[in-house]
Design a protein around this motif. Sequence first.
Motif, PDB file in Angstrom:
ATOM      1  N   LEU A 306       0.876  -1.174   0.174  1.00 29.62           N
ATOM      2  CA  LEU A 306      -0.022   0.224   0.085  1.00 29.62           C
ATOM      3  C   LEU A 306       0.935   1.336  -0.074  1.00 29.62           C
ATOM      4  O   LEU A 306       0.493   2.272  -0.724  1.00 29.62           O
ATOM      5  CB  LEU A 306      -0.983  -0.019   1.145  1.00 29.62           C
ATOM      6  N   ALA A 307       1.806   1.169   0.970  1.00 31.15           N
ATOM      7  CA  ALA A 307       2.796   2.451   0.920  1.00 31.15           C
ATOM      8  C   ALA A 307       3.734   2.603  -0.580  1.00 31.15           C
ATOM      9  O   ALA A 307       3.722   3.817  -0.856  1.00 31.15           O
ATOM     10  CB  ALA A 307       3.985   2.300   1.887  1.00 31.15           C
ATOM     11  N   ARG A 309       2.197   1.784  -3.435  1.00 26.66           N
ATOM     12  CA  ARG A 309       1.271   2.521  -4.160  1.00 26.66           C
ATOM     13  C   ARG A 309       1.278   4.026  -3.883  1.00 26.66           C
ATOM     14  O   ARG A 309       1.115   4.588  -4.972  1.00 26.66           O
ATOM     15  CB  ARG A 309      -0.079   1.770  -4.144  1.00 26.66           C
ATOM     16  N   CYS A 310       1.252   4.462  -2.697  1.00 25.34           N
ATOM     17  CA  CYS A 310       0.670   5.600  -2.321  1.00 25.34           C
ATOM     18  C   CYS A 310       2.050   6.584  -2.661  1.00 25.34           C
ATOM     19  O   CYS A 310       1.833   7.670  -3.058  1.00 25.34           O
ATOM     20  CB  CYS A 310       0.652   5.968  -0.863  1.00 25.34           C
TER      21      CYS A 310
END
Length: 388
Positions: A306-307, A309-310
């Motif tokens: 997730l990080a 992708r962010c």
Amino acid sequence: RLRDEPANGRQVVVRVRPTLYETRGDFQLQVEHLEPAGEGLLRQAIEALKQRLAAEGLFDPAVKRPLPRFPAQIGVISSLSGAAIHDILTVLGRRFPAIPVVIYPSPVQGEGAVAGLCQQLLAANQRQECAVLILARGGGALEDLMAFNDEALVRAVRASGIPVVTGVGHETDVTLADLAADERAPTPSAAAERVAPDRLEWLARVANHADQLRRAMNRRQETRRQQLHALMRQVRLLHPQARLRQDQQRLDALARRLTAHLTARLRGHRQHHLQIVKRLARQDPGVRLARERQRLARLDVRLGQLASRCLEPYRLRLRENSHALQAVSPLATLARGYALAFSLPGQRLIRVAETLQVGQKINIRLHQGSLECEVVAIRNGQNPGLPD
């Protein structure tokens, strides 16, 4: 006074006296003597002899002897030059070639035929080397067969101590020797078939008897075996050891049942124990801690993903800004061969040569590395020129 009544179609010899009745012109023959002519005379003589010999019992079926079923040796009385002997030997060789054959040669017609046939019959009976005799000749006219209608030959056939089978002429020819023989065959070949057993038939019969004997022996052995087994069972049941053996078998059966029952009970307890152990294992803190660690590891992986992708948009902006900075950066200018000069001390950027003095030390920064130099001369001008 006639011995034989005349009949239409019969040939006769007559002695007549001719007469003529002149008034009407009739010619007549008055018979004074009449007798059969040619074959008719012979048949009449044969018939008379037949009646006389039959009255003596020479043709009685009660005196005829049975032929041996398996003769050790066969005798043949016939002419060596006739076709009958060839036919007989051919049939004997085909039906049972292992039986030896003795030939007693004799003429079968003409002068000396009756004497020769009677002599060979007597010789065969004296030598006693054959179990059966064949008296045979081929077909012919009645005159040719007269030797076999002779009284001497008929009596010799009947007096033979060896069974005699006749095969004279064709099927329709019946002589007095045929009537006196123990068995009459219609032809010489048929006579050979009567005295010689059929080899194939005997082999089949022997094989059949052997098979029957083998089956009978097997049945006999099986019956005796069953009787023996029954007696052995009775002996075993009556023996004291039989009761002990039965009790031992019953004890073994009970022991097997007890062992099976205990094994089943033990298997049930073992399974119950395993279930309890599994339940305790599921409630163990260490197991729960391991599951939480696995869960934390999965969450950590998801957080990293997730990080990533962010941060991806920021990485792109950073890359774009970096490229823009590199375009206006003095380092790019240095990479093209230019350099920056700084005065020492102080590291001030030198933009005008007049601000320096001869002998002053300066620091020149290149694209890679730097140089520490000393000013030896100062040239004025806006375009001093580049070195070669």
